[in-house]
Design an enzyme around this catalytic site. Sequence first.
Site, mmCIF file in Angstrom:
data_model
loop_
_atom_site.group_PDB
_atom_site.id
_atom_site.type_symbol
_atom_site.label_atom_id
_atom_site.label_comp_id
_atom_site.label_asym_id
_atom_site.label_seq_id
_atom_site.Cartn_x
_atom_site.Cartn_y
_atom_site.Cartn_z
ATOM 1 N N SER A 92 -10.788 -41.141 -69.885
ATOM 2 C CA SER A 92 -10.319 -39.894 -70.756
ATOM 3 C C SER A 92 -10.393 -40.520 -72.171
ATOM 4 O O SER A 92 -10.361 -41.759 -72.599
ATOM 5 C CB SER A 92 -8.875 -39.382 -70.121
ATOM 6 O OG SER A 92 -8.425 -38.895 -71.636
ATOM 7 N N TYR A 131 -0.023 -41.625 -68.512
ATOM 8 C CA TYR A 131 -1.283 -41.580 -68.583
ATOM 9 C C TYR A 131 -2.424 -41.537 -69.530
ATOM 10 O O TYR A 131 -3.645 -42.576 -69.247
ATOM 11 C CB TYR A 131 -1.496 -39.524 -69.087
ATOM 12 C CG TYR A 131 -2.671 -39.131 -68.566
ATOM 13 C CD1 TYR A 131 -3.556 -38.999 -67.366
ATOM 14 C CD2 TYR A 131 -3.829 -38.944 -69.921
ATOM 15 C CE1 TYR A 131 -5.091 -38.297 -67.214
ATOM 16 C CE2 TYR A 131 -4.986 -38.566 -69.123
ATOM 17 C CZ TYR A 131 -5.371 -38.509 -68.104
ATOM 18 O OH TYR A 131 -6.743 -37.516 -67.688
HETATM 19 N N1 LIG Z 1 -9.898 -32.070 -67.084
HETATM 20 C C1 LIG Z 1 -9.733 -32.802 -68.985
HETATM 21 O O1 LIG Z 1 -9.791 -31.993 -69.462
HETATM 22 C C2 LIG Z 1 -9.761 -34.578 -68.302
HETATM 23 C C3 LIG Z 1 -10.491 -35.187 -69.595
HETATM 24 C C4 LIG Z 1 -10.263 -36.666 -69.296
HETATM 25 C C5 LIG Z 1 -10.170 -37.450 -67.926
HETATM 26 N N2 LIG Z 1 -9.873 -36.324 -67.013
HETATM 27 C C6 LIG Z 1 -10.107 -37.342 -65.678
HETATM 28 O O2 LIG Z 1 -10.839 -37.179 -64.805
HETATM 29 C C7 LIG Z 1 -10.576 -36.505 -63.630
HETATM 30 C C8 LIG Z 1 -10.786 -35.182 -63.398
HETATM 31 O O3 LIG Z 1 -9.853 -34.412 -63.805
HETATM 32 P P1 LIG Z 1 -9.424 -32.658 -63.221
HETATM 33 O O4 LIG Z 1 -9.579 -32.580 -64.768
HETATM 34 O O5 LIG Z 1 -10.945 -32.467 -62.643
HETATM 35 O O6 LIG Z 1 -8.411 -32.944 -62.476
HETATM 36 P P2 LIG Z 1 -8.132 -31.932 -61.384
HETATM 37 O O7 LIG Z 1 -8.620 -30.410 -61.439
HETATM 38 O O8 LIG Z 1 -6.935 -31.501 -61.689
HETATM 39 O O9 LIG Z 1 -8.600 -32.550 -60.428
HETATM 40 C C9 LIG Z 1 -8.247 -33.298 -59.513
HETATM 41 C C10 LIG Z 1 -9.177 -34.523 -58.556
HETATM 42 O O10 LIG Z 1 -8.187 -34.988 -57.760
HETATM 43 C C11 LIG Z 1 -7.688 -35.211 -56.598
HETATM 44 N N3 LIG Z 1 -6.346 -35.969 -56.614
HETATM 45 C C12 LIG Z 1 -4.893 -35.769 -56.852
HETATM 46 N N4 LIG Z 1 -3.812 -36.943 -56.249
HETATM 47 C C13 LIG Z 1 -4.698 -37.065 -55.191
HETATM 48 C C14 LIG Z 1 -4.179 -38.627 -54.669
HETATM 49 N N5 LIG Z 1 -3.376 -38.815 -54.424
HETATM 50 N N6 LIG Z 1 -5.768 -39.093 -54.202
HETATM 51 C C15 LIG Z 1 -7.229 -38.082 -54.165
HETATM 52 N N7 LIG Z 1 -7.605 -37.791 -54.924
HETATM 53 C C16 LIG Z 1 -6.834 -36.884 -55.321
HETATM 54 C C17 LIG Z 1 -7.185 -34.041 -57.010
HETATM 55 O O11 LIG Z 1 -7.142 -33.480 -55.071
HETATM 56 P P3 LIG Z 1 -6.761 -32.050 -54.921
HETATM 57 O O12 LIG Z 1 -7.125 -30.900 -55.237
HETATM 58 O O13 LIG Z 1 -7.020 -32.331 -53.086
HETATM 59 O O14 LIG Z 1 -5.616 -31.968 -54.741
HETATM 60 C C18 LIG Z 1 -8.305 -32.936 -57.290
HETATM 61 O O15 LIG Z 1 -9.602 -33.289 -56.225
HETATM 62 C C19 LIG Z 1 -8.768 -37.062 -63.950
HETATM 63 O O16 LIG Z 1 -9.276 -38.851 -63.680
HETATM 64 C C20 LIG Z 1 -8.781 -36.865 -65.017
HETATM 65 O O17 LIG Z 1 -7.717 -37.565 -65.868
HETATM 66 C C21 LIG Z 1 -9.935 -34.896 -67.092
#
Ligand SMILES: NC(=O)c1ccc[n+]([C@@H]2O[C@H](COP(=O)([O-])OP(=O)(O)OC[C@H]3O[C@@H](n4cnc5c(N)ncnc54)[C@H](OP(=O)(O)O)[C@@H]3O)[C@@H](O)[C@H]2O)c1
Length: 242
Positions: free
Chosen positions: A136, A149
């Site tokens: 991130s 985080y």
């Molecule tokens: N969105 C942003 O602005 C942003 C920015 C920087 C970095 N990121 C990073 O990008 C990645 C994806 O983020 P996102 O925004 O797409 O998140 P999201 O929409 O909240 O989706 C999270 C995903 O992770 C899975 N997950 C959560 N807990 C888990 C566990 N214990 N074991 C296995 N899978 C798990 C969820 O599965 P379920 O659907 O089954 O719960 C879902 O598929 C993350 O690492 C996040 O930190 C996101």
Amino acid sequence: MDKTAFVTGATRGIGAAIAAKLSSSGYFVIGTATSQSGAEAITTALGSAGRGIVLDVADAESVSQAIEAVAGIVENPPVVLVNNAGITKDNLMLRMSEDEWSNVINTNVNGLFRVTKGLLRGMIKARWGRIVNVGSVVGRMGNPGQANYVASKSAIEGFSRSLALEVASRNITVNTVAPGFVATDMTEELNDEQKTAMLARIPAGRMGQPEDIAGAVAFLVSDEAEYITGQTIQVNGGMYAA
Ligand SMILES: NC(=O)c1ccc[n+]([C@@H]2O[C@H](COP(=O)([O-])OP(=O)(O)OC[C@H]3O[C@@H](n4cnc5c(N)ncnc54)[C@H](OP(=O)(O)O)[C@@H]3O)[C@@H](O)[C@H]2O)c1
């Protein structure tokens, strides 16, 4: 379709976009969900180009079972791993509970260790592999209310740099993609005031879309990126130049 990619957290958001992109690039994609219904939805979305399985990266036993399940789905072990699953549990330091701290570290860091360790041997045997870890922008920038985080996302970069050195001679690259502010369920949790403040910090003038991140992942997985390892690619619309 003789190469398999394994994408954690492929139900929605960034992980779903990565799974779709890699399957359209010719990979058979195994995408993970924390629930059976989520796994079935991934199977439906990917059609003949992939499969959804259940995985909770926070649970070592679940990781072992998922890796066993993979052996029953594909003949050759995955040679691409995208560690995308991640959670937030935000709080100011003085209010942050031990559980909020350890749940985030256990999922985002220990989970990544477990899955990577489970799949690395297959890549070493294949003498080819690509590991992309999703960090991130805040891993470099810092962010108040997210010490847990941010610590996890900085750790992911250090992990990637070290593993890259261990496995470079085996034709395996290990890199981090660090998204900025991307429109997913994770950022949907922010209130309007927080979103407006965040947007004001993005020179590109818009939030990122999951596909912006998937494009960078697909590049790092491609043959063109074979000499790039141990790096972090920031995909953030100019929000932070690290
Ligand atoms: N969105 C942003 O602005 C942003 C920015 C920087 C970095 N990121 C990073 O990008 C990645 C994806 O983020 P996102 O925004 O797409 O998140 P999201 O929409 O909240 O989706 C999270 C995903 O992770 C899975 N997950 C959560 N807990 C888990 C566990 N214990 N074991 C296995 N899978 C798990 C969820 O599965 P379920 O659907 O089954 O719960 C879902 O598929 C993350 O690492 C996040 O930190 C996101």
